[in-house]
Write an enzyme that holds these catalytic residues in place. Structure first.
Site, PDB file in Angstrom:
ATOM      1  N   PRO A 145       0.813  -1.224   0.000  1.00  0.00           N
ATOM      2  CA  PRO A 145       0.000   0.000   0.000  1.00  0.00           C
ATOM      3  C   PRO A 145       0.845   1.272   0.000  1.00  0.00           C
ATOM      4  O   PRO A 145       0.338   2.358  -0.270  1.00  0.00           O
ATOM      5  CB  PRO A 145      -0.834  -0.107   1.289  1.00  0.00           C
ATOM      6  CG  PRO A 145      -0.157  -1.115   2.126  1.00  0.00           C
ATOM      7  CD  PRO A 145       0.614  -2.018   1.218  1.00  0.00           C
TER       8      PRO A 145
ATOM      9  N   ARG B  85      -4.416  -8.450 -20.624  1.00  0.00           N
ATOM     10  CA  ARG B  85      -5.364  -8.072 -21.692  1.00  0.00           C
ATOM     11  C   ARG B  85      -4.736  -7.137 -22.713  1.00  0.00           C
ATOM     12  O   ARG B  85      -5.276  -6.949 -23.802  1.00  0.00           O
ATOM     13  CB  ARG B  85      -6.654  -7.492 -21.099  1.00  0.00           C
ATOM     14  CG  ARG B  85      -6.508  -6.169 -20.409  1.00  0.00           C
ATOM     15  CD  ARG B  85      -7.743  -5.854 -19.586  1.00  0.00           C
ATOM     16  NE  ARG B  85      -8.941  -5.779 -20.394  1.00  0.00           N
ATOM     17  CZ  ARG B  85      -9.255  -4.744 -21.171  1.00  0.00           C
ATOM     18  NH1 ARG B  85      -8.436  -3.710 -21.245  1.00  0.00           N
ATOM     19  NH2 ARG B  85     -10.357  -4.751 -21.869  1.00  0.00           N
TER      20      ARG B  85
ATOM     21  N   ASP C 185     -10.129   2.127 -24.686  1.00  0.00           N
ATOM     22  CA  ASP C 185     -10.497   2.027 -23.273  1.00  0.00           C
ATOM     23  C   ASP C 185     -10.163   3.309 -22.534  1.00  0.00           C
ATOM     24  O   ASP C 185      -9.222   4.021 -22.898  1.00  0.00           O
ATOM     25  CB  ASP C 185      -9.709   0.892 -22.591  1.00  0.00           C
ATOM     26  CG  ASP C 185     -10.347  -0.465 -22.816  1.00  0.00           C
ATOM     27  OD1 ASP C 185     -11.527  -0.517 -23.189  1.00  0.00           O
ATOM     28  OD2 ASP C 185      -9.639  -1.468 -22.604  1.00  0.00           O
TER      29      ASP C 185
HETATM   30  C1  SAM Z   1      -2.532  -5.707   5.969  1.00  0.00           C
HETATM   31  S1  SAM Z   1      -1.458  -5.253   4.666  1.00  0.00           S
HETATM   32  C2  SAM Z   1      -0.127  -4.485   5.521  1.00  0.00           C
HETATM   33  C3  SAM Z   1      -0.220  -3.003   5.575  1.00  0.00           C
HETATM   34  C4  SAM Z   1       0.950  -2.355   6.288  1.00  0.00           C
HETATM   35  N1  SAM Z   1       0.871  -2.587   7.694  1.00  0.00           N
HETATM   36  C5  SAM Z   1       0.955  -0.844   6.041  1.00  0.00           C
HETATM   37  O1  SAM Z   1       0.329  -0.131   6.810  1.00  0.00           O
HETATM   38  O2  SAM Z   1       1.544  -0.396   5.049  1.00  0.00           O
HETATM   39  C6  SAM Z   1      -0.823  -6.786   4.157  1.00  0.00           C
HETATM   40  C7  SAM Z   1      -0.359  -6.882   2.735  1.00  0.00           C
HETATM   41  O3  SAM Z   1      -1.451  -6.646   1.857  1.00  0.00           O
HETATM   42  C8  SAM Z   1      -0.982  -6.089   0.638  1.00  0.00           C
HETATM   43  N2  SAM Z   1      -1.695  -4.832   0.405  1.00  0.00           N
HETATM   44  C9  SAM Z   1      -2.507  -4.196   1.269  1.00  0.00           C
HETATM   45  N3  SAM Z   1      -3.017  -3.091   0.730  1.00  0.00           N
HETATM   46  C10 SAM Z   1      -2.535  -2.999  -0.524  1.00  0.00           C
HETATM   47  C11 SAM Z   1      -2.677  -2.065  -1.583  1.00  0.00           C
HETATM   48  N4  SAM Z   1      -3.433  -0.984  -1.456  1.00  0.00           N
HETATM   49  N5  SAM Z   1      -2.020  -2.303  -2.739  1.00  0.00           N
HETATM   50  C12 SAM Z   1      -1.241  -3.387  -2.885  1.00  0.00           C
HETATM   51  N6  SAM Z   1      -1.058  -4.307  -1.913  1.00  0.00           N
HETATM   52  C13 SAM Z   1      -1.686  -4.124  -0.737  1.00  0.00           C
HETATM   53  C14 SAM Z   1       0.517  -5.911   0.779  1.00  0.00           C
HETATM   54  O4  SAM Z   1       1.135  -7.017   0.166  1.00  0.00           O
HETATM   55  C15 SAM Z   1       0.689  -5.895   2.288  1.00  0.00           C
HETATM   56  O5  SAM Z   1       1.972  -6.282   2.693  1.00  0.00           O
END
Ligand code: SAM
Length: 246
Positions: A90, A155, A170
């Site tokens: 994230p 795609r 698109d």
């Molecule tokens: C519960 S999240 C961890 C969030 C982390 N504690 C933080 O606050 O940045 C667990 C995993 O979900 C994935 N994840 C969660 N949100 C995401 C997003 N918006 N985009 C991509 N991957 C995400 C990532 O791989 C992350 O390590």
């Protein structure tokens, strides 16, 4: 394109990779998907992949060892060629169509799906080439994000979409949102299809679509217009809409 997916939940991918366009792409030999449960790489007899965070606090952290070993094992088979190694995260760069187009040019992508509180920071710092977020919200794991990315990338690969579907018009591919679509009947419960679409005049239809596409973008995503090269005609339309708002 070869796509390796490192995940603790490979079963989550079955439906998505085995359906629709992603399934067709693999049947046509255009994309191949390989699911790797990196728990199998844990050097610990209980096959644990996470541990408590140094410094205390809530949640468990993914250990570097299983993830490094799984990726290094993949790289051994690559004869020195370097794939893009994408960490779903994230805190990464926000995913866009432009990024999908960039990844679609690669021959080999590796996705690392996190879980729990997060990753040991050394994975982020020393193993990956890209950190990607699919939006400003937090998911339980990276799997759904990887599926979103894989779908949007595959795609775009030549030969994946049939002639009846095209990624060229698109939303975002053109830099604008796409124009509205209608199909039969021409009158559904009194809701009518715009006359121009029934006129058979292709020039007028093209212009209507161009104007609608610009208007949609102007009303819904004006931020996209900042980087869009507007023609003189489009500038005049925008001016007209601006003035009618005053
Ligand atoms: C519960 S999240 C961890 C969030 C982390 N504690 C933080 O606050 O940045 C667990 C995993 O979900 C994935 N994840 C969660 N949100 C995401 C997003 N918006 N985009 C991509 N991957 C995400 C990532 O791989 C992350 O390590």
């Amino acid at each position: 394109m070869k796509i390796d997916i490192l995940t603790l939940f490979p079963e989550m991918f079955e439906g998505v990779l085995g359906s629709s366009i992603l399934k067709k792409a693999s049947e046509k030999g255009i994309a191949s998907y390989h699911l790797i449960n990196f728990r199998e790489y844990s050097d610990n007899k209980h096959k644990t992949v996470d541990d408590y965070p140094y410094g205390g606090g809530a949640g468990m952290v993914l250990k570097p060892q299983p993830v490094f070993d799984a990726v290094e094992d993949l790289l051994k088979k690559e004869d020195g060629r370097k794939p893009r190694i994408i960490l779903l995260c994230p805190q990464g760069e926000t995913y866009t169509q432009k990024k999908a187009e960039e990844f679609a040019k690669e021959e080999h992508l590796v996705f690392i799906c996190g879980h729990y509180e997060g990753y040991d920071e050394r994975i982020r710092g020393h193993l990956v080439t890209d950190e990607i977020s699919i939006g400003d919200y937090v998911l339980t794991g990276g799997e759904l994000g990887a599926m979103v990315m894989i779908d949007s990338i595959v795609r775009l690969l030549p030969g994946v979409l049939g002639n009846e579907e095209s990624p060229v018009t698109d939303s975002f591919s053109t830099g604008l949102l796409e124009y509205p679509h209608y199909t039969r009947p021409a009158d559904f419960r009194g809701m009518k299809v715009p006359d121009v679409l029934l006129s058979g005049n292709h020039k007028l239809i093209e212009e209507w679509r161009e104007k609608q596409s610009l208007y949609r973008t102007y009303t819904r995503r004006p931020d996209l217009l900042r980087s869009y090269p507007l023609s003189e005609k489009q500038k005049a339309w925008l001016k007209e809409w601006e003035e009618s708002r005053d």
